[in-house]
Design a protein around this motif. Structure first.
Motif, PDB file in Angstrom:
ATOM      1  N   ARG A  85       0.831  -1.208   0.000  1.00 39.63           N
ATOM      2  CA  ARG A  85       0.000   0.000   0.000  1.00 39.63           C
ATOM      3  C   ARG A  85       0.865   1.257   0.000  1.00 39.63           C
ATOM      4  O   ARG A  85       0.551   2.231  -0.704  1.00 39.63           O
ATOM      5  N   ALA A  86       1.930   1.239   0.768  1.00 43.93           N
ATOM      6  CA  ALA A  86       2.838   2.391   0.780  1.00 43.93           C
ATOM      7  C   ALA A  86       3.476   2.586  -0.583  1.00 43.93           C
ATOM      8  O   ALA A  86       3.661   3.723  -1.047  1.00 43.93           O
ATOM      9  N   ALA A  87       3.802   1.479  -1.271  1.00 44.91           N
ATOM     10  CA  ALA A  87       4.384   1.579  -2.609  1.00 44.91           C
ATOM     11  C   ALA A  87       3.384   2.174  -3.595  1.00 44.91           C
ATOM     12  O   ALA A  87       3.731   3.032  -4.425  1.00 44.91           O
ATOM     13  N   LEU A  88       2.138   1.726  -3.528  1.00 40.09           N
ATOM     14  CA  LEU A  88       1.108   2.284  -4.402  1.00 40.09           C
ATOM     15  C   LEU A  88       0.870   3.758  -4.116  1.00 40.09           C
ATOM     16  O   LEU A  88       0.716   4.570  -5.040  1.00 40.09           O
ATOM     17  N   LEU A  89       0.841   4.106  -2.839  1.00 36.70           N
ATOM     18  CA  LEU A  89       0.632   5.497  -2.452  1.00 36.70           C
ATOM     19  C   LEU A  89       1.769   6.383  -2.966  1.00 36.70           C
ATOM     20  O   LEU A  89       1.535   7.476  -3.503  1.00 36.70           O
ATOM     21  N   LYS A  90       2.999   5.901  -2.827  1.00 37.40           N
ATOM     22  CA  LYS A  90       4.154   6.652  -3.310  1.00 37.40           C
ATOM     23  C   LYS A  90       4.092   6.835  -4.815  1.00 37.40           C
ATOM     24  O   LYS A  90       4.403   7.905  -5.346  1.00 37.40           O
ATOM     25  N   LYS A  91       3.665   5.779  -5.529  1.00 38.68           N
ATOM     26  CA  LYS A  91       3.556   5.864  -6.979  1.00 38.68           C
ATOM     27  C   LYS A  91       2.522   6.907  -7.402  1.00 38.68           C
ATOM     28  O   LYS A  91       2.754   7.716  -8.317  1.00 38.68           O
ATOM     29  N   GLU A  92       1.360   6.913  -6.740  1.00 37.17           N
ATOM     30  CA  GLU A  92       0.310   7.862  -7.088  1.00 37.17           C
ATOM     31  C   GLU A  92       0.731   9.300  -6.780  1.00 37.17           C
ATOM     32  O   GLU A  92       0.476  10.213  -7.572  1.00 37.17           O
ATOM     33  N   LEU A  93       1.365   9.499  -5.625  1.00 34.78           N
ATOM     34  CA  LEU A  93       1.810  10.847  -5.272  1.00 34.78           C
ATOM     35  C   LEU A  93       2.897  11.337  -6.222  1.00 34.78           C
ATOM     36  O   LEU A  93       2.916  12.514  -6.610  1.00 34.78           O
ATOM     37  N   LYS A  94       3.800  10.454  -6.610  1.00 36.68           N
ATOM     38  CA  LYS A  94       4.855  10.825  -7.542  1.00 36.68           C
ATOM     39  C   LYS A  94       4.279  11.212  -8.887  1.00 36.68           C
ATOM     40  O   LYS A  94       4.718  12.173  -9.518  1.00 36.68           O
ATOM     41  N   ARG A  95       3.271  10.462  -9.338  1.00 31.46           N
ATOM     42  CA  ARG A  95       2.646  10.807 -10.622  1.00 31.46           C
ATOM     43  C   ARG A  95       1.920  12.148 -10.532  1.00 31.46           C
ATOM     44  O   ARG A  95       2.007  12.964 -11.448  1.00 31.46           O
ATOM     45  N   PHE A  96       1.219  12.370  -9.423  1.00 31.47           N
ATOM     46  CA  PHE A  96       0.450  13.607  -9.295  1.00 31.47           C
ATOM     47  C   PHE A  96       1.365  14.832  -9.259  1.00 31.47           C
ATOM     48  O   PHE A  96       1.169  15.798 -10.008  1.00 31.47           O
ATOM     49  N   PHE A  97       2.362  14.806  -8.395  1.00 26.07           N
ATOM     50  CA  PHE A  97       3.244  15.965  -8.260  1.00 26.07           C
ATOM     51  C   PHE A  97       4.297  16.029  -9.360  1.00 26.07           C
ATOM     52  O   PHE A  97       4.922  17.070  -9.548  1.00 26.07           O
ATOM     53  N   GLY A  98       4.498  14.939 -10.087  1.00 23.19           N
ATOM     54  CA  GLY A  98       5.503  14.931 -11.143  1.00 23.19           C
ATOM     55  C   GLY A  98       4.974  15.266 -12.515  1.00 23.19           C
ATOM     56  O   GLY A  98       5.758  15.395 -13.465  1.00 23.19           O
ATOM     57  N   SER A  99       3.667  15.418 -12.676  1.00 23.47           N
ATOM     58  CA  SER A  99       3.069  15.757 -13.967  1.00 23.47           C
ATOM     59  C   SER A  99       2.396  17.121 -13.868  1.00 23.47           C
ATOM     60  O   SER A  99       1.367  17.256 -13.204  1.00 23.47           O
ATOM     61  N   PRO A 100       2.953  18.152 -14.499  1.00 23.36           N
ATOM     62  CA  PRO A 100       2.352  19.497 -14.400  1.00 23.36           C
ATOM     63  C   PRO A 100       0.907  19.542 -14.881  1.00 23.36           C
ATOM     64  O   PRO A 100       0.060  20.179 -14.259  1.00 23.36           O
TER      65      PRO A 100
END
Length: 532
Positions: free
Chosen positions: A298-313
């Motif tokens: 779950r932490a891995a999925l959460l990190k992936k989603e947050l990275k995509r959100f903040f990493g895509s303008p």
């Protein structure tokens, strides 16, 4: 010429079909009908903005004998909003398309490819500009402007020329931001920050213009002089349309078109090198042998989603800009508390403060669309998520949880600051926070369910998914319909029970919707996800 026309057709079709409902197997007619959804949305938005502002300005300018100023003000609004709409597409479609390798290998010149992609952006700006200047022209004539049909024809010709400006600016700004972000390892986060700074500056300019327009009688006399220099295209349009000066129209054509084609030609000369450098990644040389850390799935999925959100303008701004406005609006109310109190004194007894705050909060939250494109953003990597040793329920929980995780801090800041500024009691403030949290849950789960019904896994870039996909449109308009139902229900029924009781009933309805949506995700949503 045949190759160029084919490129233009492909890029325009890709833009129009970006918001396709269902799959390709439903037929070309369904694709064409749904493909125009983005343009229809732009047209409706342009009509609404221009209809409200043009007639408001006209009612103030007509008694002053300065009705011509409408043809200066509204083109500025058209260009500003057009730039906001297409700046992400410039970076995503023109410089960051996933089909760059294929397109550059075709037997066409870089100029033809660059121009065809830029014309796709131009079409978006043209539609919005036409539907902004159209009502402006009607307001000009209604309030006594001269020119008749000839004025309107020249105004529409001016709209065709003026649409090149936001396209040109979005091309330049998109390139600069993309180039800067490509020089850093954390290019996604840096690019998001740069876009955020740019949009805040642009919104500050627009808000300042709105405040200045609040009392045109004070600013009208010197407004035309303020356009000297930077506002030359708008002055030329005003002279051509209102005064019938055809030389000004020719000058506007030269200024817009020559500059537009010159910039496209300059970019085309280095287009292959530009897109190659944008896609290149800098290798690290400071690798160290260290112990690896482990975390749960779950932490891995959460990190992936947050990275995509903040990493895509494109994803961050389009899906989360409402949260920025919510938090910034609350802080602004607190900073300008004196002006807020003066306004409340004028409308005392006429407007119920707490329900209005709830409606404004709901509108901002209705623009938060993290989950609506989240499945589509998986794209070709969706199989990795499907094959991962996690259940569908956990995937849905993380995707909806990310939206809640980012929403709640902004909700707390915005609501508490606004409540303090307008003098709302602590009990009502808590009710607003609970209502906002429950409505955010509806948005998160509803957007996810809409994306499962209307996935778009073949988009050329993230910009198309977050701006023009069907699931985003359905979620946004569905939330507005829900807000309208709540608003009318409160006004005609629930207000008789009192403010607190009425808002608690609305919160209870949102809680019920949360339960229903989660049940649908656990049953229908799981089947849809497995079938993707």
């Amino acid at each position: 010429m045949t190759k160029f026309l084919a490129l233009v057709s492909v890029n325009l079709r890709a833009t129009l079909n970006a918001m396709r409902f269902g799959s390709r197997r439903k037929g070309n007619k369904a694709e064409r009908l749904s493909g125009f959804g983005a343009l229809v949305l732009l047209a409706v938005l342009g009509l609404y903005i221009s209809g409200v502002y043009s007639f408001t300005f006209g009612s103030q300018l007509a008694p002053l004998g300065m009705i011509n100023l409408i043809i200066l003000i509204m083109p500025v609004i058209a260009v500003s909003f057009g730039l906001m709409f297409t700046i992400f597409a410039a970076q995503g479609v023109v410089f960051g398309g996933k089909d760059n390798d294929l397109m550059l290998s075709m037997p066409v010149s870089p100029f033809s490819l660059m121009l065809s992609r830029t014309l796709a952006l131009y079409v978006e700006n043209l539609v919005f500009t036409v539907f902004v200047l159209g009502p402006a022209g009607v307001a000009y004539l209604v309030f006594g402007g001269a020119g008749g049909a000839g004025f309107f024809v020249v105004l529409m010709l001016g709209a065709v020329l003026l649409s090149a400006l936001p396209t040109l600016f979005s091309l330049l700004v998109g390139y600069v931001l993309a180039w800067v972000s490509s020089k850093f390892l954390r290019r996604g986060v840096l690019s998001t920050l740069l876009y955020l700074v740019f949009f805040l500056l642009l919104m500050a300019v627009i808000m300042r213009l709105s405040f200045a327009m609040g009392d045109l009688s004070r600013y009208a006399a010197g407004l035309q002089d303020a356009f000297t220099g930077w506002g030359l295209p708008f002055l030329l349009l005003e002279q051509a349309a209102c005064e019938g000066n055809l030389l000004s129209l020719l000058a506007l054509a030269g200024l817009c078109l020559v500059t537009f084609f010159l910039v496209v030609w300059l970019f085309a000369g280095r287009y292959k090198k530009i897109v190659t450098s944008m896609g290149a990644r800098k290798a690290r040389s400071d690798y160290k042998l260290e112990r690896l850390s482990a975390s749960g799935h779950r932490a891995a999925l959460l990190k992936k989603e947050l990275k995509r959100f903040f990493g895509s303008p494109a994803y961050f701004i389009n899906s989360g800009f409402g949260l920025i406005l919510l938090a910034a609006g609350g802080v602004a109310c607190l900073v300008f508390r004196g002006q807020v109190e003066e306004f409340l004194a004028l409308v005392q007894g006429l407007v119920p403060v707490v329900p209005v705050l709830a409606l404004m909060m709901g509108f901002f939250l209705s623009t938060v669309l993290f989950t609506a494109p989240s499945i589509s953003l998986e794209g070709r990597q969706l199989w990795i998520l499907k094959e991962a040793p996690v259940s569908c329920g956990e995937i849905f929980l993380v995707k909806a949880g990310v939206q809640m995780l980012v929403t709640l801090p902004c909700l707390l800041v915005g609501v508490i600051c606004a409540a303090v500024a307008v003098g709302v009691d602590p009990g009502s403030t808590v009710v607003l926070l609970v209502l906002g949290a429950l409505f955010s849950g509806v948005m998160a789960q509803g957007g996810l369910l809409a994306n499962l019904f209307l996935p778009k896994l073949d988009a050329p870039n993230d910009t198309v998914v977050v701006k023009q996909s069907a699931s985003v449109l359905v979620t946004m308009f569905g939330s507005w319909v829900l807000l309208a139902i709540f608003g009318f229900g409160y006004v005609f029924v629930l207000s008789r029970l009192g403010e607190t009781a009425g808002l608690l009933i609305v919160a209870a309805v949102c809680a019920l919707l949360d339960l229903v949506l989660w049940r649908l995700l656990a049953t229908v949503g799981v089947k849809l996800f497995r079938g993707l």
